[in-house]
Design a protein around this motif. Sequence first.
Motif, PDB file in Angstrom:
ATOM      1  N   ILE A   1      -8.662  -4.921   9.236  1.00 14.02           N
ATOM      2  CA  ILE A   1      -8.982  -6.280   8.781  1.00 14.02           C
ATOM      3  C   ILE A   1      -9.976  -6.896   9.761  1.00 14.02           C
ATOM      4  O   ILE A   1      -9.593  -7.255  10.881  1.00 14.02           O
ATOM      5  CB  ILE A   1      -7.711  -7.158   8.685  1.00 14.02           C
ATOM      6  CG1 ILE A   1      -6.699  -6.536   7.714  1.00 14.02           C
ATOM      7  CG2 ILE A   1      -8.070  -8.569   8.224  1.00 14.02           C
ATOM      8  CD1 ILE A   1      -5.419  -7.316   7.589  1.00 14.02           C
TER       9      ILE A   1
ATOM     10  N   PHE B   1      -8.796 -13.201   5.412  1.00 10.83           N
ATOM     11  CA  PHE B   1      -7.852 -12.432   4.607  1.00 10.83           C
ATOM     12  C   PHE B   1      -6.660 -13.308   4.204  1.00 10.83           C
ATOM     13  O   PHE B   1      -6.227 -13.285   3.050  1.00 10.83           O
ATOM     14  CB  PHE B   1      -7.377 -11.212   5.403  1.00 10.83           C
ATOM     15  CG  PHE B   1      -6.362 -10.377   4.687  1.00 10.83           C
ATOM     16  CD1 PHE B   1      -6.748  -9.471   3.706  1.00 10.83           C
ATOM     17  CD2 PHE B   1      -5.010 -10.494   4.977  1.00 10.83           C
ATOM     18  CE1 PHE B   1      -5.809  -8.696   3.042  1.00 10.83           C
ATOM     19  CE2 PHE B   1      -4.066  -9.731   4.316  1.00 10.83           C
ATOM     20  CZ  PHE B   1      -4.470  -8.826   3.346  1.00 10.83           C
TER      21      PHE B   1
ATOM     22  N   TYR C   1     -10.496  -3.995   2.520  1.00  7.74           N
ATOM     23  CA  TYR C   1      -9.363  -4.024   3.446  1.00  7.74           C
ATOM     24  C   TYR C   1      -8.535  -2.757   3.256  1.00  7.74           C
ATOM     25  O   TYR C   1      -7.778  -2.627   2.298  1.00  7.74           O
ATOM     26  CB  TYR C   1      -8.505  -5.265   3.202  1.00  7.74           C
ATOM     27  CG  TYR C   1      -9.232  -6.569   3.419  1.00  7.74           C
ATOM     28  CD1 TYR C   1      -9.377  -7.096   4.695  1.00  7.74           C
ATOM     29  CD2 TYR C   1      -9.777  -7.267   2.351  1.00  7.74           C
ATOM     30  CE1 TYR C   1     -10.047  -8.298   4.906  1.00  7.74           C
ATOM     31  CE2 TYR C   1     -10.451  -8.467   2.550  1.00  7.74           C
ATOM     32  CZ  TYR C   1     -10.583  -8.975   3.828  1.00  7.74           C
ATOM     33  OH  TYR C   1     -11.249 -10.160   4.034  1.00  7.74           O
TER      34      TYR C   1
END
Length: 654
Positions: free
Chosen positions: A81, A87, A135
């Motif tokens: 990430i 995110f 991701y």
Amino acid sequence: MLENRKWVIIGIFCLVGLTYLARLFYLQVLDDTYSLGASKNSIKRVVEIPYRGQIYDRNNQLIVYNTPVYDLYVTPKQVRIPDTSAFCRMMNISVSDFDSIMGLAKNYSPVKPSLFLRQLSKEDFARIQDALVDYRGFEPVISSMRTYPAHTLSNALGYVSEISKKQLDSQDILYYRQGDYIGHNGLEEQYEEQLRGRRGVKFMMQNVHGVNKGSWKNGAYDTLAVAGQNLITGIDVDVQKYADSLMQNKVGAVLAVEPATGEILVSVSAPTYDPNLLSSRFFSKNYRALLRNPYKPLINRPVMSSYRPGSTFKLIQALIAQQQGSLLPTTVYGHAGSPMRCHCRGGNNLRGAVQNSCNPYFYYVFRKFLYFNGEHNTFKASAIGLKQWHDMAEKFGIGSKLGVDLPSEKKGNLPTPEYYDKAYGGTLRWKFSNVYSLSIGEGELLISPLKLVNLAATIANRGWFITPHYIKGFGKAGAGLPAEYLERHETGIDYKYYLPVIDGMRGAVAHGTVTPLANIAGIDLCGKTGTSQNNKFGHKFDHSIFIGFAPMNNPKIAVAVFVENAGWGGKAAASVAALVAERYLKRKTEAKKLEEQVMASNYMPPISGLPVSKKPAPVSPKKDTTQHKPAPVPKPLMTDTKAKPVVAAVLRGN
């Protein structure tokens, strides 16, 4: 000689070579054990969760179905990430939530997938689907969520949620994994094995980057998931929702059954909640809120609560006394000499005593029952008589679990001589004067609404009952119905003894203890009122009870209603019961004035800390406030299954 040795040695080498060649041929051609082992790193085992069975009412209306959703799994070691804040904004979670979830996932296993977010809707998943490519370590898995279009029956249905660690560890046959869903409480738990179906397994090829490359060996080792069976219930969802509306601003229960089959038609626990609250990713938050609610909406009152039955228990007294021979329909008792007063005039026969709910009458009925055995020692006579009383009353399903198809039924309390021996410190230390509050359903008696609706059904059938149950079949009506829900249970009371009792019950509705508006034309309702003692807020807040059935001949519905803190049984509870019976039999409501009164009634008890005066006082025009000394009854706890001995109590009828 040397030449022979040479050929022996050559033969040995050839034999060893042939052995190795044969073993190599077996391993590479015939046996795929090593091939399977070597493939573990490139073969992914995908478990397919079947769709859970849906739930329908008796008219095939959908009560519960499955909505497709997505669960997002994470494999911590693979996670990459670049921007955690971005995110978290995309996932609509906080950074602290992210850290907590990832910590749990790492503790479980850095290399195995575990749940990250549950039950993303199709819209939520579509919003993040393209971005998930950036991701690594996150994988969506299609799942389903229980949906309740009727927004009712929450307590009886139960809910579906993640399996607990205790349940995982206690499995007899390993089936569930961490993160799996399982039914909790209600029908979801009772019929878990049938509703869950059978899971399937697919083996998929993947490359070193975890990208699927298709089915392994063309699916030769795959097994298909089998959907769960659909559950057909006896519930009439239209009447169920109507009964819900009648119990707004009230605490209590409404149960209705079909007498001939024992099928439960209506099951209301009030106050209730929308079952969809416990079928979302916010389960924990919603469950905690319901748990903290002071009115306890998570308690399934029809089967879990225990109340004193009050005057409704007089029906059993009348039936067993007739069977014993100590009571005739023409027997007349007055009020003289009774420690219990009454709102009616004395001199009733059995029909009149049931119609007017005469306390002194049933005081004398119970006394004669206990002393009918001919024993001259009053202590022994009471013990012998009470044992016979207990055994006869027990056949109505009182004092034990009936066996309804829910996992949370309470048995209540039907006292025995041994119970009083223990309470009073030994035998021959108690007699009728210590237990006579039982005569009108008070004292140590504790009964659930389920037991009382079963009593109403038993009287409607004139002497037998089938255990009340929610199930009507799997897939279709009658299919897979357990044998215990087809068995008739006899009470041992002759048919003829029910007739005067039923006449009295009809009289109670037509011109007795029931409010006149509840005598609705065209349904021929027979019933018995009760006022169950509750000292929590003082006598004017006693519980209102009514049981009955309709029509009088060839009954189609039996009903029991408890309204806590509502006072007189002939008003609050009888009104709800009459409207429920009318809606079921006529499929419409014509008693509009009665309906308006019920809808406007508010019997919610005050929350702890608020003054009692904020509780609206119920109307109790026929309440009797007579006492017999020396002590008041301890207050009944709503879910008590054990009652402390009561030497004396405040007693009244209705």
